[in-house]
Design a protein around this motif. Sequence first.
Motif, PDB file in Angstrom:
ATOM      1  N   ASN B 133      -2.234 -11.029   6.577  1.00  0.00           N
ATOM      2  CA  ASN B 133      -3.018 -11.351   5.385  1.00  0.00           C
ATOM      3  C   ASN B 133      -2.072 -11.576   4.202  1.00  0.00           C
ATOM      4  OD1 ASN B 133      -4.768 -11.504   3.277  1.00  0.00           O
ATOM      5  ND2 ASN B 133      -5.809  -9.553   3.673  1.00  0.00           N
ATOM      6  N   PRO B 134      -2.051 -12.786   3.626  1.00  0.00           N
ATOM      7  CA  PRO B 134      -1.130 -13.048   2.515  1.00  0.00           C
ATOM      8  C   PRO B 134      -1.515 -12.309   1.231  1.00  0.00           C
ATOM      9  CG  PRO B 134      -2.567 -14.925   2.868  1.00  0.00           C
ATOM     10  CD  PRO B 134      -2.862 -13.963   3.970  1.00  0.00           C
ATOM     11  N   ASP B 135      -2.721 -11.780   1.164  1.00  0.00           N
ATOM     12  CA  ASP B 135      -3.158 -11.076  -0.049  1.00  0.00           C
ATOM     13  C   ASP B 135      -2.640  -9.648  -0.116  1.00  0.00           C
ATOM     14  OD1 ASP B 135      -4.525 -13.315  -0.755  1.00  0.00           O
ATOM     15  OD2 ASP B 135      -6.456 -12.620   0.007  1.00  0.00           O
ATOM     16  N   VAL B 136      -2.059  -9.183   0.986  1.00  0.00           N
ATOM     17  CA  VAL B 136      -1.569  -7.800   1.028  1.00  0.00           C
ATOM     18  C   VAL B 136      -0.099  -7.839   1.424  1.00  0.00           C
ATOM     19  CG1 VAL B 136      -1.867  -5.553   2.108  1.00  0.00           C
ATOM     20  CG2 VAL B 136      -3.854  -6.995   1.725  1.00  0.00           C
ATOM     21  N   SER B 137       0.740  -7.155   0.665  1.00  0.00           N
ATOM     22  CA  SER B 137       2.165  -7.168   0.993  1.00  0.00           C
ATOM     23  C   SER B 137       2.416  -6.231   2.162  1.00  0.00           C
ATOM     24  CB  SER B 137       2.989  -6.744  -0.222  1.00  0.00           C
ATOM     25  OG  SER B 137       2.704  -5.416  -0.577  1.00  0.00           O
ATOM     26  N   THR B 138       3.448  -6.570   2.944  1.00  0.00           N
ATOM     27  CA  THR B 138       3.826  -5.650   4.013  1.00  0.00           C
ATOM     28  C   THR B 138       4.763  -4.606   3.420  1.00  0.00           C
ATOM     29  OG1 THR B 138       5.663  -7.053   4.610  1.00  0.00           O
ATOM     30  CG2 THR B 138       3.617  -7.405   5.801  1.00  0.00           C
ATOM     31  N   ARG B 139       4.644  -3.398   3.885  1.00  0.00           N
ATOM     32  CA  ARG B 139       5.397  -2.300   3.290  1.00  0.00           C
ATOM     33  C   ARG B 139       6.764  -2.174   3.937  1.00  0.00           C
ATOM     34  NH1 ARG B 139       0.131  -3.139   3.591  1.00  0.00           N
ATOM     35  NH2 ARG B 139       0.000  -1.870   5.453  1.00  0.00           N
ATOM     36  N   PRO B 140       7.778  -1.908   3.148  1.00  0.00           N
ATOM     37  CA  PRO B 140       9.111  -1.716   3.727  1.00  0.00           C
ATOM     38  C   PRO B 140       9.244  -0.322   4.324  1.00  0.00           C
ATOM     39  CG  PRO B 140       9.205  -1.444   1.367  1.00  0.00           C
ATOM     40  CD  PRO B 140       7.781  -1.799   1.694  1.00  0.00           C
ATOM     41  N   LYS B 141      10.351  -0.102   4.983  1.00  0.00           N
ATOM     42  CA  LYS B 141      10.667   1.224   5.518  1.00  0.00           C
ATOM     43  C   LYS B 141      10.817   2.214   4.364  1.00  0.00           C
ATOM     44  CE  LYS B 141      14.393   3.535   7.977  1.00  0.00           C
ATOM     45  NZ  LYS B 141      15.693   3.354   8.618  1.00  0.00           N
ATOM     46  N   GLY B 142      10.313   3.413   4.571  1.00  0.00           N
ATOM     47  CA  GLY B 142      10.608   4.476   3.613  1.00  0.00           C
ATOM     48  C   GLY B 142       9.638   4.621   2.457  1.00  0.00           C
ATOM     49  N   VAL B 143       8.461   3.997   2.544  1.00  0.00           N
ATOM     50  CA  VAL B 143       7.459   4.221   1.500  1.00  0.00           C
ATOM     51  C   VAL B 143       6.181   4.745   2.136  1.00  0.00           C
ATOM     52  CG1 VAL B 143       8.391   2.382   0.042  1.00  0.00           C
ATOM     53  CG2 VAL B 143       6.446   1.903   1.520  1.00  0.00           C
ATOM     54  N   VAL B 144       5.364   5.368   1.297  1.00  0.00           N
ATOM     55  CA  VAL B 144       4.091   5.907   1.766  1.00  0.00           C
ATOM     56  C   VAL B 144       3.001   4.871   1.486  1.00  0.00           C
ATOM     57  CG1 VAL B 144       2.378   7.709   1.329  1.00  0.00           C
ATOM     58  CG2 VAL B 144       4.786   8.310   1.470  1.00  0.00           C
ATOM     59  N   GLU B 145       2.074   4.755   2.419  1.00  0.00           N
ATOM     60  CA  GLU B 145       0.943   3.853   2.216  1.00  0.00           C
ATOM     61  C   GLU B 145      -0.350   4.556   2.552  1.00  0.00           C
ATOM     62  OE1 GLU B 145       2.386   0.940   5.237  1.00  0.00           O
ATOM     63  OE2 GLU B 145       0.377   1.193   6.060  1.00  0.00           O
ATOM     64  N   LYS B 146      -1.437   3.984   2.080  1.00  0.00           N
ATOM     65  CA  LYS B 146      -2.759   4.569   2.352  1.00  0.00           C
ATOM     66  C   LYS B 146      -3.827   3.555   2.014  1.00  0.00           C
ATOM     67  CE  LYS B 146      -4.168   6.255  -2.083  1.00  0.00           C
ATOM     68  NZ  LYS B 146      -5.440   5.518  -2.086  1.00  0.00           N
ATOM     69  N   CYS B 147      -5.060   3.897   2.365  1.00  0.00           N
ATOM     70  CA  CYS B 147      -6.214   3.054   2.048  1.00  0.00           C
ATOM     71  C   CYS B 147      -6.294   2.826   0.545  1.00  0.00           C
ATOM     72  CB  CYS B 147      -7.482   3.755   2.535  1.00  0.00           C
ATOM     73  SG  CYS B 147      -8.995   3.235   1.728  1.00  0.00           S
ATOM     74  N   THR B 148      -6.500   1.565   0.170  1.00  0.00           N
ATOM     75  CA  THR B 148      -6.556   1.227  -1.260  1.00  0.00           C
ATOM     76  C   THR B 148      -7.962   0.814  -1.682  1.00  0.00           C
ATOM     77  OG1 THR B 148      -6.055  -1.065  -0.776  1.00  0.00           O
ATOM     78  CG2 THR B 148      -4.176   0.385  -1.182  1.00  0.00           C
ATOM     79  N   PHE B 149      -8.944   1.023  -0.813  1.00  0.00           N
ATOM     80  CA  PHE B 149     -10.284   0.447  -1.006  1.00  0.00           C
ATOM     81  C   PHE B 149     -10.162  -1.075  -1.117  1.00  0.00           C
ATOM     82  CE2 PHE B 149     -13.496   3.827  -2.811  1.00  0.00           C
ATOM     83  CZ  PHE B 149     -13.582   4.384  -1.567  1.00  0.00           C
ATOM     84  N   CYS B 150      -9.189  -1.655  -0.429  1.00  0.00           N
ATOM     85  CA  CYS B 150      -8.951  -3.107  -0.447  1.00  0.00           C
ATOM     86  C   CYS B 150      -8.909  -3.648  -1.876  1.00  0.00           C
ATOM     87  CB  CYS B 150     -10.011  -3.848   0.360  1.00  0.00           C
ATOM     88  SG  CYS B 150      -9.858  -3.633   2.144  1.00  0.00           S
ATOM     89  N   HIS B 151      -8.082  -3.037  -2.722  1.00  0.00           N
ATOM     90  CA  HIS B 151      -8.132  -3.422  -4.137  1.00  0.00           C
ATOM     91  C   HIS B 151      -7.651  -4.846  -4.380  1.00  0.00           C
ATOM     92  CE1 HIS B 151      -3.779  -2.568  -4.519  1.00  0.00           C
ATOM     93  NE2 HIS B 151      -3.853  -3.375  -5.546  1.00  0.00           N
ATOM     94  N   HIS B 152      -6.954  -5.449  -3.369  1.00  0.00           N
ATOM     95  CA  HIS B 152      -6.587  -6.859  -3.524  1.00  0.00           C
ATOM     96  C   HIS B 152      -7.832  -7.730  -3.571  1.00  0.00           C
ATOM     97  CE1 HIS B 152      -6.882  -5.881   0.747  1.00  0.00           C
ATOM     98  NE2 HIS B 152      -7.277  -7.123   0.918  1.00  0.00           N
ATOM     99  N   ARG B 153      -8.916  -7.246  -2.957  1.00  0.00           N
ATOM    100  CA  ARG B 153     -10.169  -7.996  -3.027  1.00  0.00           C
ATOM    101  C   ARG B 153     -10.771  -7.888  -4.426  1.00  0.00           C
ATOM    102  NH1 ARG B 153     -13.773  -7.776   2.369  1.00  0.00           N
ATOM    103  NH2 ARG B 153     -12.197  -8.466   3.842  1.00  0.00           N
ATOM    104  N   LEU B 154     -10.533  -6.739  -5.061  1.00  0.00           N
ATOM    105  CA  LEU B 154     -11.028  -6.569  -6.438  1.00  0.00           C
ATOM    106  C   LEU B 154     -10.295  -7.520  -7.381  1.00  0.00           C
ATOM    107  CD1 LEU B 154     -12.713  -5.041  -8.536  1.00  0.00           C
ATOM    108  CD2 LEU B 154     -10.943  -3.305  -8.626  1.00  0.00           C
ATOM    109  N   GLN B 155      -8.967  -7.665  -7.163  1.00  0.00           N
ATOM    110  CA  GLN B 155      -8.190  -8.579  -8.008  1.00  0.00           C
ATOM    111  C   GLN B 155      -8.789  -9.978  -7.964  1.00  0.00           C
ATOM    112  OE1 GLN B 155      -4.393  -8.109  -6.093  1.00  0.00           O
ATOM    113  NE2 GLN B 155      -3.759  -6.408  -7.394  1.00  0.00           N
ATOM    114  N   LYS B 156      -9.145 -10.423  -6.771  1.00  0.00           N
ATOM    115  CA  LYS B 156      -9.689 -11.777  -6.625  1.00  0.00           C
ATOM    116  C   LYS B 156     -11.123 -11.852  -7.141  1.00  0.00           C
ATOM    117  CE  LYS B 156      -6.881 -14.056  -3.419  1.00  0.00           C
ATOM    118  NZ  LYS B 156      -6.803 -14.952  -2.276  1.00  0.00           N
ATOM    119  N   ALA B 157     -11.902 -10.803  -6.871  1.00  0.00           N
ATOM    120  CA  ALA B 157     -13.307 -10.817  -7.290  1.00  0.00           C
ATOM    121  C   ALA B 157     -13.416 -10.859  -8.810  1.00  0.00           C
ATOM    122  CB  ALA B 157     -14.026  -9.590  -6.732  1.00  0.00           C
ATOM    123  N   LYS B 158     -12.548 -10.091  -9.470  1.00  0.00           N
ATOM    124  CA  LYS B 158     -12.560 -10.076 -10.936  1.00  0.00           C
ATOM    125  C   LYS B 158     -12.243 -11.459 -11.485  1.00  0.00           C
ATOM    126  CE  LYS B 158     -11.309  -5.384 -12.281  1.00  0.00           C
ATOM    127  NZ  LYS B 158     -10.153  -4.539 -12.603  1.00  0.00           N
TER     128      LYS B 158
END
Lengths: 165, 235
Positions: B133-158
């Motif tokens: 998905n081009p709307d979401v960046s891929t995470r590099p090694k060594g960082v923490v990730e979690k559910c974002t409530f798909c906030h990239h969709r909010l960016q576009k919806a707004k």
Amino acid sequence: MNRILLFTVILVLAVGGGYLVARPFSEVVQPIAFNHKVHIDNGLDCSACHERYSQAAVAGRPKLTTCLFCHETPLTESPEEEKVRQYAERGEEIPWRRLTRLPAHVYFSHRRHVVLGGIACQTCHGHIGQSTSPPSRPEIQLKMNDCLACHRQHGVTTDCNACHR
Amino acid sequence: MPRWAMVIDLDKCTGCQACVIACKAENNIPFVSPEQAAMGRTISWMEVIPIVEGEYPRVRVRYIPRPCMQCDNPPCTKVCPVYATFKNEEGLVAQIYPRCIGCRYCTAACPYTVKYFNWYAPQWPEEMRACLNPDVSTRPKGVVEKCTFCHHRLQKAKEKARAEQRELREGDYVPACVQSCPAGAMFFGDLDDPMSTVAQLARSARAFRLLDDLGTEPKVIYLIEGEWYGPRKRA
């Protein structure tokens, strides 16, 4: 023996360090020596070729058909212009290379900034419209501080989540 | 300013895992090898947790789809030394990858264990790279990730709402898991709007929140008939 070892280590460090310092920046070379200034002087807007700016996140690089709209028959004797028709004869798109890049973790939308926000292209892209040959790197190297300064100045969101993704 | 929340009706959930797959596809969740998975390094922003109750032949399984709770009082943000995770004004608990230094304090602090560390750089088979998905960046090694409530969709919806010169409407912004739920067990919206679906469901007598007594004030609200804890007596 120790001296030879020490000398080798110093040599490796010097060569390695020199390479890191003098390493050439990745330069962008365009397939055609495009002259922005001539096009602007002939009354074209940025949007004439970068036409997706009002609809999408990216402004877009022009398709071959956009170029052929004017250049189907020769307008000048420039060999660079001839390249456009050569691409057309081969049935290939012109592989324009992207000059301004943002990291993948940034969401930047041209529609949001140019159409809805009324920001001029020159704010981020500088004087590219006045360039007579393709620059090898962008005039303005955008950093997050540039984004934040503008956002603060216009009183719009500085929430990290608004742009980071 | 909206306060985004999710409601999950456990009586409707069939445990089909559609939300899990939708989340993985939407958010470019990296694969984990079996060896790494055995070490507990699986990344799954949305997880359907099965709870088996009773003994054979009277067995009953319940399923809890578990995204990030997007707590109103999040324990994870308080321990982050670099402001890489924080609660924004819309109540979303953000995770900013370039800021993250990978200390994993937040991973340890989260009582719901929804924070995942990238132990190595993400890898995809060649055929799948074009599907990212081009709307979401891929995470590099060594960082923490979690559910974002798909906030990239909010960016576009707004942006879309703004271009159409209107306010954000209910349904403009919905995370991938909610959108994909075939049982219609998941709802999403603004908890501060008393007329929204989630606000009305949250007021229901069936509503409860996970580990509510910790004071984390989760914005993921579950619905279930009767008592949550313990096996139910059958008539």
